[in-house]
Scaffold this active site. Structure first.
Site, PDB file in Angstrom:
ATOM      1  CB  SER A 181      -0.980   0.111   0.832  1.00 44.89           C
ATOM      2  OG  SER A 181      -1.769   1.127   1.028  1.00 44.89           O
ATOM      3  CG  HIS A 208      -4.151  -0.445  -0.793  1.00 44.73           C
ATOM      4  ND1 HIS A 208      -4.446  -1.216   0.184  1.00 44.73           N
ATOM      5  CD2 HIS A 208      -4.752  -2.112  -1.321  1.00 44.73           C
ATOM      6  CE1 HIS A 208      -4.637  -1.872   0.676  1.00 44.73           C
ATOM      7  NE2 HIS A 208      -4.651  -3.342   0.040  1.00 44.73           N
ATOM      8  CG  ASP A 301      -5.785  -5.454   1.803  1.00 44.88           C
ATOM      9  OD1 ASP A 301      -6.494  -6.679   2.448  1.00 44.88           O
ATOM     10  OD2 ASP A 301      -5.446  -4.710   1.344  1.00 44.88           O
TER      11      ASP A 301
END
Length: 357
Positions: A181, A208, A301
Site C-alpha cells: 500500500s 492499493h 490488509d
C-alpha cells in the site's frame, strides 16, 4: 471552569501553478475543520523558499510547473527537508501518471486525482479523498532520501548463506504473491528491478492505488523492470516471468490450476482489490508452493491471510520497519506470527534473485 483548548489543525502547503486550481484546492481543504492551508506556492522554487519559513505537516505537489518540475522539487525536498508529499494530478493520461510514480519513487508518499470541476459527478468523492489522504499521510514519518550516487555507496543488508539455503527453490514453488500500500510502488520496483525477463515464476501483485492510476503504474513498472508487467484478465493462466496486477476496482485471486479470477465482490477493510483476497486464495490453493511477501502499507490488509499462508506451510516475508514507509501491514502480520522472515527491501531483492536461480 476550564476552557477547552482549540483543536490543532494540520498545516498544509499547496504547490500548484494554476490560479484556478489553487483557489479550488484551498477551498476544499479549508472547509475541513481539521485542516489549514498555510501557504500556496506557484513554482518549485517558491515552494523551497516557503518551506524554510513555514512548518507544514503535509505538502501537495503538482506534476507540471514552470522552472523546477514536480520531480525535481520532490527530490530536493526529500534530500534536504523531508516532509509528507502527496502528488495531486489533474490528468490520468498514462504519461502523466507515469510521472506521478516517478515522484513517488523520489519520495512522495502517494498520488491522487485532482478535483478540478465542481460540476463533475465525482467531484465530492475526489474532494473527500483529498482531505482524507492529507490526514492519513500526515501520520507518516518520512525520512531523508539520498541521491542515487550516495545510496550506491551504502552497503545493503546482507543475507547469510544459511538463511538462503532455508528458502525454497523455484522448482518448489508455483507462484509469488505480493501485497503493498503506502510506499508500495517504489518498494515493488526495488525488489523486482534486477529479476530477469526469463524469471522462472509468475508474480501477482495487489497494490492499493487511487482510481485512474493503474495504467500509468503498469507503464511505469514496465519501464523499470525486465519482467513483463500486465493487468490480469479473467480466466488468464499464469506465465513465468510476468507480473500481474488486478483490474481497477476489482479483486484478484488465483485458483488451483494457476488461473486468475477477477471479481467484483464487496471491499475488504475498505479495499477492492484487497491483498487479503489474493493471499487467501494462495493459502487455500497452493500451501507450501506459494511465496507470500507483504510490503510497506497503512492498515492491516493481508496480515491475517499471510499468517494463513504460513500456517499452511508457505514461506512468508514481511518488510522490516526500518525500510518501510509505513509499517502497518507488515507490522500487523509480524505481530500475528505470520512472517517466516523479516527483511529489508534489499534483502528481499536478494532472496527473490536466489529463488530464481
Amino acid at each position: 471552569m476550564s476552557l477547552e483548548k482549540p483543536r490543532q489543525k494540520l498545516k498544509i502547503l499547496i504547490v500548484e501553478d494554476s490560479l484556478t486550481a489553487q483557489k479550488l484546492l484551498v477551498n476544499i481543504l479549508e472547509k475541513d475543520p481539521d485542516l489549514s492551508v498555510i501557504g500556496v506556492a506557484s513554482s518549485g522554487e517558491e515552494a523551497l523558499k516557503m518551506l524554510k519559513s513555514l512548518n507544514p505537516a503535509v505538502l501537495t505537489m503538482d506534476i507540471h510547473m514552470p522552472g523546477m518540475n514536480g520531480l525535481d522539487v520532490t527530490r530536493k525536498i526529500m534530500e534536504t527537508t523531508p516532509i509528507p508529499i502527496i502528488v495531486v494530478s489533474a490528468s490520468c493520461l498514462v504519461d502523466d501518471v507515469q510521472r506521478a510514480f516517478q515522484l513517488i519513487e523520489a519520495g512522495a508518499l502517494t498520488a491522487i486525482p485532482k478535483p478540478i470541476m465542481t460540476t463533475a459527478p465525482d467531484f465530492e468523492t475526489l474532494a473527500s479523498r483529498l482531505k482524507q489522504t492529507v490526514k492519513d499521510m500526515s501520520q507518516v514519518k518520512v525520512v531523508r532520501r539520498w541521491t542515487k550516487d550516495r545510496m550506491e555507496k551504502i552497503a545493503p543488508q546482507a543475507i547469510s548463506s544459511t538463511s538462503l539455503t532455508r528458502l525454497p527453490g523455484h522448482h518448489e514453488l508455483d507462484l509469488i504473491v505480493i501485497g503493498a500500500s503506502t510506499g508500495g510502488p517504489a518498494a515493488v520496483a526495488n525488489i523486482l528491478k534486477d529479476l530477469p525477463a526469463n524469471y522462472p515464476l509468475p508474480l501477482v501483485l495487489v497494490q492499493h492505488i487511487a482510481p485512474g492510476f493503474l495504467a500509468g503504474m503498469v507503464e511505469w513498472l514496465s519501464g523499470s523492470l525486465k519482467l513483463k508487467v500486465k493487468i490480469a484478465e479473467d480466466g488468464e493462466t499464469l506465465k513465468a516471468g510476468t507480473l500481474y496486477l488486478p483490474q481497477e476496482g476489482k479483486h484478484l485471486t488465483v485458483n488451483p490450476r494457476k488461473v486468475l479470477k477477477i471479481s467484483q465482490g464487496e471491499p475488504v477493510r475498505g479495499h477492492r482489490p484487497a491483498v487479503s483476497n489474493l493471499f487467501k486464495s494462495a493459502a487455500d490453493n497452493y500451501a507450501s508452493r506459494a511465496l507470500g511477501i507483504l510490503l510497506t502499507g497503512m492498515g492491516k490488509d493481508g496480515a491475517s491471510e499471510l499468517t494463513l499462508m504460513k500456517t499452511g506451510g508457505a514461506t512468508t516475508i514481511c518488510q522490516d520497519k526500518e525500510s518501510s514507509v509505513v509499517h502497518g501491514m507488515p507490522g500487523a502480520a509480524i505481530s500475528l506470527g505470520g512472517a517466516s522472515h523479516v527483511l529489508s527491501l534489499d534483502a528481499i531483492a536478494t532472496v527473490l534473485a536466489h529463488i530464481g536461480q
